[in-house]
Design a protein around this motif. Structure first.
Motif, PDB file in Angstrom:
ATOM      1  N   ARG A  44      -7.784   4.683   3.986  1.00 24.13           N
ATOM      2  CA  ARG A  44      -7.734   3.907   2.889  1.00 24.13           C
ATOM      3  C   ARG A  44      -6.531   3.069   2.529  1.00 24.13           C
ATOM      4  O   ARG A  44      -6.787   1.933   2.139  1.00 24.13           O
ATOM      5  CB  ARG A  44      -7.264   5.305   1.508  1.00 24.13           C
ATOM      6  CG  ARG A  44      -7.933   4.440   0.629  1.00 24.13           C
ATOM      7  CD  ARG A  44      -7.420   5.129  -0.386  1.00 24.13           C
ATOM      8  NE  ARG A  44      -6.479   6.048  -1.248  1.00 24.13           N
ATOM      9  CZ  ARG A  44      -6.107   6.986  -2.133  1.00 24.13           C
ATOM     10  NH1 ARG A  44      -6.525   6.913  -2.807  1.00 24.13           N
ATOM     11  NH2 ARG A  44      -4.712   7.481  -2.135  1.00 24.13           N
ATOM     12  N   CYS A  45      -5.398   2.905   3.375  1.00 20.67           N
ATOM     13  CA  CYS A  45      -4.332   2.049   2.802  1.00 20.67           C
ATOM     14  C   CYS A  45      -4.045   0.859   3.681  1.00 20.67           C
ATOM     15  O   CYS A  45      -4.028  -0.129   3.080  1.00 20.67           O
ATOM     16  CB  CYS A  45      -3.039   2.478   3.361  1.00 20.67           C
ATOM     17  SG  CYS A  45      -1.511   1.963   3.240  1.00 20.67           S
ATOM     18  N   ASN A 101      -7.011  -2.530   3.588  1.00 15.55           N
ATOM     19  CA  ASN A 101      -7.066  -3.344   1.548  1.00 15.55           C
ATOM     20  C   ASN A 101      -6.065  -4.168   2.785  1.00 15.55           C
ATOM     21  O   ASN A 101      -5.555  -5.648   2.078  1.00 15.55           O
ATOM     22  CB  ASN A 101      -6.476  -2.630   1.068  1.00 15.55           C
ATOM     23  CG  ASN A 101      -6.290  -3.002  -0.749  1.00 15.55           C
ATOM     24  OD1 ASN A 101      -8.022  -2.824  -0.194  1.00 15.55           O
ATOM     25  ND2 ASN A 101      -5.978  -2.761  -1.671  1.00 15.55           N
ATOM     26  N   ILE A 142       3.303  -1.006   4.347  1.00 14.74           N
ATOM     27  CA  ILE A 142       3.352   0.378   4.194  1.00 14.74           C
ATOM     28  C   ILE A 142       3.934   1.181   2.872  1.00 14.74           C
ATOM     29  O   ILE A 142       5.180   1.632   4.213  1.00 14.74           O
ATOM     30  CB  ILE A 142       2.301   1.015   4.837  1.00 14.74           C
ATOM     31  CG1 ILE A 142       0.902  -0.021   5.359  1.00 14.74           C
ATOM     32  CG2 ILE A 142       1.707   2.144   4.626  1.00 14.74           C
ATOM     33  CD1 ILE A 142       0.002  -0.100   6.331  1.00 14.74           C
ATOM     34  N   GLY A 168       1.054  -1.363   0.154  1.00 13.46           N
ATOM     35  CA  GLY A 168      -0.150  -0.078   0.011  1.00 13.46           C
ATOM     36  C   GLY A 168       0.798   1.257   0.102  1.00 13.46           C
ATOM     37  O   GLY A 168       1.981   0.727   0.364  1.00 13.46           O
ATOM     38  N   ALA A 211      -2.014   5.804  -6.970  1.00 16.71           N
ATOM     39  CA  ALA A 211      -3.194   5.139  -5.453  1.00 16.71           C
ATOM     40  C   ALA A 211      -3.938   4.015  -6.137  1.00 16.71           C
ATOM     41  O   ALA A 211      -3.799   2.753  -4.896  1.00 16.71           O
ATOM     42  CB  ALA A 211      -3.425   6.369  -4.499  1.00 16.71           C
ATOM     43  N   SER A 271      -2.131   0.832  -6.597  1.00 19.71           N
ATOM     44  CA  SER A 271      -1.698  -0.245  -5.162  1.00 19.71           C
ATOM     45  C   SER A 271      -2.930  -0.186  -4.697  1.00 19.71           C
ATOM     46  O   SER A 271      -2.004  -1.431  -3.928  1.00 19.71           O
ATOM     47  CB  SER A 271      -1.190   1.076  -4.305  1.00 19.71           C
ATOM     48  OG  SER A 271       0.431   1.153  -5.345  1.00 19.71           O
ATOM     49  N   LEU A 272      -3.595   0.145  -4.048  1.00 24.71           N
ATOM     50  CA  LEU A 272      -5.052  -0.478  -3.903  1.00 24.71           C
ATOM     51  C   LEU A 272      -5.556  -1.580  -4.615  1.00 24.71           C
ATOM     52  O   LEU A 272      -6.730  -2.396  -4.029  1.00 24.71           O
ATOM     53  CB  LEU A 272      -5.842   0.554  -3.396  1.00 24.71           C
ATOM     54  CG  LEU A 272      -5.852   1.658  -2.750  1.00 24.71           C
ATOM     55  CD1 LEU A 272      -6.683   3.308  -2.617  1.00 24.71           C
ATOM     56  CD2 LEU A 272      -5.745   0.678  -1.191  1.00 24.71           C
ATOM     57  N   VAL A 276       1.118   5.562   0.422  1.00 20.12           N
ATOM     58  CA  VAL A 276       0.545   6.739   1.351  1.00 20.12           C
ATOM     59  C   VAL A 276       1.305   7.449   0.773  1.00 20.12           C
ATOM     60  O   VAL A 276       2.395   7.951   1.057  1.00 20.12           O
ATOM     61  CB  VAL A 276       0.771   6.978   2.750  1.00 20.12           C
ATOM     62  CG1 VAL A 276       0.112   8.051   3.583  1.00 20.12           C
ATOM     63  CG2 VAL A 276      -0.488   5.777   3.604  1.00 20.12           C
TER      64      VAL A 276
END
Lengths: 271, 303
Positions: A153-154, A157, A162, A85, B204, B207-208, A87
Motif C-alpha cells: 500500500r505504501c 503511492n 518510507i 509513506g 495512514a 500519509s497516502l 508502514v
C-alpha cells in the motif's frame, strides 16, 4: 539553511518538549540531527522512552517539533504528505476494503483512474507474494500477509521516503525473518529511502545500512554505525550473516549498550 | 530422515478417535457433550462447556402449554384472567377474518412497525451527522453535550405527557416521540464510532495523500459503521417498546392500542394475542438486524 539544495532527508537540530498537564515537562528529543542521502536505509534503535517514535512522527509530519525542522529534498516538512509513506506496526489497514482496494488507496485518493493504478497494483501484489489474494478481505489474512499488504500500500503511492514504525514487531519470529528478507528486497528493487524503527537489535543490524542508537531522557542520538550486513544480505543468506562473527560481535556490543541505558534509567527511577 | 522410523524406533501411528460417539440427536438435544467438552476435566466455570440444553427447553415449553391447557379447561382460572386455547384460536380466526374494530389485524401490526421505522429513520438521519460533528469538533461537542447527556437517561415514555400537550395525539406526536427515542441513541452511537477510530488508520490515510474530506468519507465513516449499526439495532428495540406503550396511552390503530381497547371490553383473548404478536415482531426485528449486520458489515470486530 545549508540544506536547501540537499537531495534527501535531513533532520535539523530537532528538539521536542512536551509540557505535562500538572506542570513540568518531558524532553522527548534534544537537538537531534541527521542526514539521509536518497536511497539510504537507516534503522533506529533504543530503549523504550528514547523518543524514536516521536522522531518518526515528526518526520512523518504528524507532530511539529518544538525547535528545529525536517527537510525533504530541500523543502520543509509541515504535515503528512504522500511523499513520505508510513508502514505501521499493525491494525492500520482498512479492514472494510479488500487487499486490492487497500493497496490502491493512495492512487485512488489522488483521483487516478483504475487504468493507471491497476497494472501497478497487480505488479505489487506479485512482488509481495500475494498474487492470488487481491480480492480477499484483509481481515482474512495472517499477520505476516497483512504487513505485506501494508508495504505494498505504501509502495503503490511511490513515496520518496518510507517510514516504518515497528512494521514487523507483532509477527512471530519465523515470519519476521522472512519479512526482513522482503524489506531488503523491496529496498534494493525500489531504491527508496527508508527509516526503520525497531526494538530488535538483530533486525536493526541486519536491515540498517546505517544504524543509530538513541538514548533516553532527553532523547538523543547516542551512537551511529555504518554496517555492511544489508548489502551482504542481497547475496548471502540471512542465517549465515546473522551467525557471522562480525554480526554477533556488533549485536553483543549494542545489546550491552542498551542494557546499560535501561539499568541507568532503573537506577535513576529508584534513587 | 524421510520415511525412516522416528526417534524411538516405532512408526508414527495416529491414535484412533474415541470409539463411543453419542448420536447426533443426543448432542442436538443437549444430553451429550461434544467430543471437545467430553475430554475436558474442568467444566464448571468454562462457558463453552455449557451446551444448549435443548431438551429442557422443550420441557419448559410443553410444561407451560400444559399448564395453560389444564388450568383453563378445568376452569381453575376464569376466562377473564386467562383465556383457553380454544378461545384464543377462535379469536385469532375472527381477528384474521374481520379485523379488530373495523381495522384489519395486519394493519394494526403494519402501523406499529411503520411508526417504528419512520422514527428510527429520522432519528438516524439527524442523529448520525450530529454524532459525527460531536466526535470531530470541539465546538459541536460543547454545544450538544449538555442536551445529549441530559436526555440520555430519560426514558422516552416520560416524554409522552409533554408530547401530548404540545402535539396532541395524532400521528405526528407518535413519530416525534419515536424520533426522540431513536435520536439520542443514534447520536451517542455515531459519536463513539467516530471516537473509536485508531489513530494509525487516520495517519495512514493522510500519509497516502488523502484530504480531510477523504479521510472522513473513506476512513472515519466506514470505521464507525459497526457502531452506527449497533445504534440502529438498539434504537429499533427501544422504539418497538416505546411505540407499544405510546399506543397504550392514546391511539386508534396499532398493536398497543388493540390490546388496550380489548382490555376495556374484557377481551382477554385479544390481549393475549396482541402480546404474542408484540413478542414475535420484536424478536423478528432483532433477528433481521443481526442478519443485515452480518451481510453489510462482515468486517465487524476484525480490525
Amino acid at each position: 539553511m545549508d540544506d536547501a539544495d540537499h537531495n534527501g532527508l535531513s533532520v535539523d537540530k530537532v528538539s521536542m518538549v512536551f509540557t505535562l498537564p500538572g506542570g513540568g515537562s518531558v524532553h522527548a528529543l534534544n537537538n537531534v540531527s541527521l542526514d539521509l542521502a536518497s536511497g539510504e536505509l537507516m534503522s533506529v534503535l533504543g530503549p523504550s522512552g528514547c523518543g524514536k517514535t516521536t522522531l518518526l512522527n515528526i518526520i512523518a509530519g504528524f507532530l511539529a517539533p518544538t525547535e528545529g525542522g525536517v527537510f525533504l529534498n530541500g523543502h520543509q516538512v509541515t504535515g503528512p504528505a504522500a511523499e513520505r509513506g508510513m508502514v505501521f506496526q499493525q491494525g492500520a489497514l482498512f479492514e472494510w476494503l479488500d487487499v486490492r482496494k487497500n493497496i490502491s488507496f493512495g492512487p485512488r485518493m489522488m483521483g487516478k483512474s483504475k487504468k493507471e493504478w491497476g497494472p501497478k497494483v497487480d505488479h505489487l501484489l506479485d512482488i509481495v507474494g500475494l498474487g492470488d489474494f487481491g480480492d480477499k478481505p484483509v481481515y482474512q489474512l495472517s499477520g505476516g500477509m497483512q504487513q505485506r499488504v501494508a508495504l505494498a500500500r505504501c509502495l503503490a503511492n511511490d513515496p520518496d521516503v518510507i517510514l516504518m514504525d515497528e512494521p514487523l514487531g507483532a509477527l512471530d519470529a519465523l515470519t519476521r525473518e522472512k519479512m526482513q528478507g522482503l524489506v531488503l528486497k523491496l529496498w534494493k528493487e525500489t531504491g527508496k529511502t527508508i527509516v526503520l524503527i525497531t526494538h530488535s537489535v538483530e533486525e536493526a543490524l541486519f536491515l540498517g545500512e546505517r544504524l543509530i542508537v538513541m538514548a533516553p531522557r532527553p532523547g538523543r542520538i547516542h551512537r551511529e554505525y555504518r554496517l555492511p550486513f544489508a548489502e551482504q544480505g542481497l547475496t548471502i543468506s540471512p542465517r549465515e550473516i546473522k551467525a557471522s562473527a562480525d554480526f554477533v560481535e556488533k549485536r553483543e556490543e549494542i545489546l550491552s549498550m542498551i542494557w546499560e541505558m535501561e539499568e541507568e534509567i532503573m537506577g535513576r527511577a529508584s534513587a | 530422515m524421510t520415511d525412516a522410523p522416528n526417534d524411538n524406533g516405532s512408526e508414527t501411528k495416529l491414535v484412533a478417535a474415541p470409539q463411543e460417539q453419542p448420536s447426533a440427536l443426543m448432542m442436538w438435544l443437549g444430553l451429550a457433550d461434544n467430543s471437545f467438552t467430553r475430554q475436558k476435566t474442568v467444566k464448571f466455570g468454562d462457558p463453552t462447556a455449557v451446551n444448549s440444553g435443548r431438551l429442557y427447553s422443550f420441557i419448559t415449553v410443553i410444561f407451560l402449554l400444559l399448564l395453560w391447557w389444564v388450568t383453563t379447561s378445568q376452569g381453575w382460572v376464569k376466562p377473564i384472567y386467562w383465556p383457553s386455547f380454544e378461545a384464543v384460536g377462535n379469536r385469532l380466526t375472527k381477528l384474521y377474518e374481520q379485523g379488530f374494530r373495523n381495522v384489519a389485524l395486519w394493519e394494526h401490526v403494519y402501523i406499529s412497525v411503520y411508526r417504528v421505522l419512520t422514527g428510527v429513520f429520522f432519528g438516524a438521519i439527524v442523529g448520525i451527522p450530529l454524532g459525527f460533528a460531536m466526535g470531530l469538533s470541539s465546538v459541536a461537542r460543547g454545544l450538544f453535550d449538555p442536551i445529549v447527556e441530559f436526555m440520555r437517561p430519560i426514558p422516552p415514555l416520560a416524554l409522552i405527557p409533554l408530547i401530548i400537550l404540545w402535539l396532541g395525539i395524532d400521528e405526528t406526536a407518535k413519530i416525534t416521540l419515536l424520533f426522540l427515542a431513536a435520536l439520542f441513541i443514534m447520536i451517542i452511537a455515531a459519536r463513539s464510532g467516530v471516537s473509536g477510530v485508531k489513530i494509525s488508520k487516520v495517519h495512514a490515510a493522510y500519509s497516502l495523500g488523502a484530504s480531510k474530506f477523504q479521510v472522513l468519507k473513506n476512513v472515519i465513516l466506514p470505521n464507525a459503521l459497526p457502531e452506527i449499526f449497533t445504534g440502529i439495532r438498539t434504537a429499533m428495540g427501544v422504539c418497538w417498546g416505546t411505540v407499544v406503550a405510546a399506543e397504550l396511552v392514546a391511539a386508534e390503530k396499532g398493536v398497543g392500542s388493540m390490546i388496550m381497547i380489548a382490555k376495556n371490553f374484557l377481551q382477554t383473548d385479544t390481549v393475549v394475542i396482541g402480546i404474542i404478536i408484540i413478542g414475535i415482531i420484536g424478536y423478528a426485528i432483532e433477528m433481521l438486524m443481526r442478519l443485515l449486520e452480518r451481510w453489510l458489515i462482515p468486517w465487524r470486530g476484525k480490525g
